[in-house]
Every structure is written in structure tokens, then in C-alpha cells.
Design a protein around this motif. Structure first.
Motif, short mmCIF file in Angstrom:
data_model
loop_
_atom_site.label_atom_id
_atom_site.label_comp_id
_atom_site.label_asym_id
_atom_site.label_seq_id
_atom_site.Cartn_x
_atom_site.Cartn_y
_atom_site.Cartn_z
N GLU A 1 3.09 1.02 3.29
CA GLU A 1 1.94 2.21 2.53
C GLU A 1 0.84 2.38 3.46
N LEU B 1 1.47 4.72 6.42
CA LEU B 1 1.44 6.06 5.70
C LEU B 1 0.38 6.91 5.28
N ARG B 2 -0.59 6.04 4.88
CA ARG B 2 -1.92 6.62 4.61
C ARG B 2 -2.72 7.31 5.81
N GLN C 1 -0.50 10.58 6.17
CA GLN C 1 -0.71 11.82 4.95
C GLN C 1 -1.81 11.17 4.10
N ASP D 1 -1.30 8.17 -4.52
CA ASP D 1 -0.71 6.93 -4.15
C ASP D 1 0.59 6.81 -4.65
N ARG E 1 2.86 8.21 -2.17
CA ARG E 1 2.91 7.23 -1.06
C ARG E 1 3.84 6.01 -1.22
#
Length: 207
Positions: free
Chosen positions: A143, A146-147, A150, A155, A158
Motif C-alpha cells: 500500500e 501505491l500511495r 495514485q 484508502d 488502495r
């Protein structure tokens, strides 16, 4: 020695013994009677410290998850310092490193890794919350990068995306290491993971 101390020692001895069996021969080789014989206790004594064999297996799997957690951390699970922003390129590299770290752990700890996914709770009972929380921690490694890719993704989305990417990586690793099918050499598996993760990350980048 107090009763509580004897129970604690028996519990640890049983987990140690079960861990050795799973690591050497796989989950299918684990038998309660053999464990009792190895640690020198009565068969019924197992169930004075564990409610059932499932809980004993989960205790072993918990150790495996801790080892996998450490391995992923060393492979690339450490993100940027607090307050800094990770560049998309660095986030992609971290995802690739995590995928290859996962492959490396699975290849080096085949039986232990397989036990994480082969075990099913008896009678369809749910996995206990404490063990589920340990499983969920692994997704946090996915995660975080990935933040950076994107930035505006909610949340919840994600979190689901992290699970999907993990599932894709796991599928490649599982099929690539599966001896019943045509196994794939590790360097080729690594290359496949790099292509999958890099292409996914490229498609996810903002803008």
C-alpha cells in the motif's frame, strides 16, 4: 516449577516441534500423535495448551509470517522518511524489490510458505482476528508505494488494489514454483515479476 510455567514450556516445545515438521516435510506431515511423542507428553496434553490442532498450526504460521515480514522489510519494505514524498520511480523500484523478496522467501522456505495458504480452519470456522491482523500487515508494504503512484486514491480502494497486486505476484510465484507443473527457473520468475509489477506501476502513475 509452577503449573503455568510447565504449560508455557510445553506450548513452546509443541510449536517448535510443529515448526520443524512443517519446515522439513510440509503441513501434511503434521500429526498430533507424532508431536506428542517428540516432546515427550501424552497426546491429550496437547489440548491442555491448545484448544485444537488448528491453533497450533496458526502459531507456527504466525512465526512464518514474522519471518516473511522481516524478509520483506529487508527487501525494500522501508519507505521514505516521515514527511518526505516518494518519487513514482522509487515507488516502482520498491514494489519490484518486494515482489522479488517474496519470491526469494517462498523459494527458500517452500514448505513453511505453502503452509500459510494450505491450512484451512476445521468446520469452516473463521481465522482468528489476531492472525488475520498479522496477515493484513503484509499488504501495508504494498500500500505504501501505491500511495506515491495514485495520490488521490481513497484508502479503501488502495487497500483493495494492494491485495490484487499481491494476488497477482503470489499467483506467478505459486505457479512458477509448483512442481506439478513445469517449474520456472528463479531468474526467469524474477524477470516475469519485474515485468508485471513495473507495467502495473506504470499504468497506475498519476497523470
Amino acid at each position: 516449577m509452577s503449573t503455568d510455567e510447565r504449560r508455557r514450556r510445553l506450548r513452546e516445545a509443541l510449536v517448535d516441534a510443529a515448526e520443524r515438521v512443517i519446515a522439513e516435510s510440509g503441513l501434511g506431515s503434521l500429526k498430533a500423535r507424532d508431536l506428542a511423542r517428540e516432546v515427550g507428553c501424552a497426546l491429550g496434553a496437547i489440548y491442555t495448551v491448545f484448544p485444537d490442532l488448528d491453533t497450533l498450526i496458526l502459531s507456527v504460521n504466525s512465526r512464518t509470517l514474522a519471518l516473511l515480514d522481516k524478509h520483506l522489510m529487508e527487501s525494500g519494505g522501508i519507505g521514505p522518511k516521515a514527511g518526505s514524498v516518494e518519487e513514482p520511480g522509487a515507488a516502482t523500484q520498491r514494489l519490484v524489490a518486494l515482489a522479488n523478496g517474496y519470491l526469494g522467501f517462498a523459494a527458500q522456505n517452500r514448505h513453511r510458505w505453502q503452509a500459510l495458504f494450505a491450512h484451512r480452519m476445521a468446520d469452516g470456522r473463521p481465522v482468528p482476528d489476531w492472525h488475520r491482523a498479522e496477515q493484513m500487515r503484509l499488504f501495508s508494504y504494498v500500500e505504501e508505494p501505491l500511495r506515491a503512484l495514485q495520490t488521490n486514491l481513497p484508502d479503501e480502494d488502495r487497500s483493495l488494489l494492494a491485495r490484487s497486486l499481491f494476488s497477482a505476484v503470489h499467483g506467478i510465484v505459486s505457479l512458477g514454483l509448483e512442481e506439478k507443473l513445469t517449474s520456472v527457473p528463479l531468474p526467469k520468475l524474477q524477470r516475469q515479476l519485474e515485468l508485471l509489477v513495473s507495467a502495473t506501476a506504470h499504468g497506475l502513475k498519476d497523470g
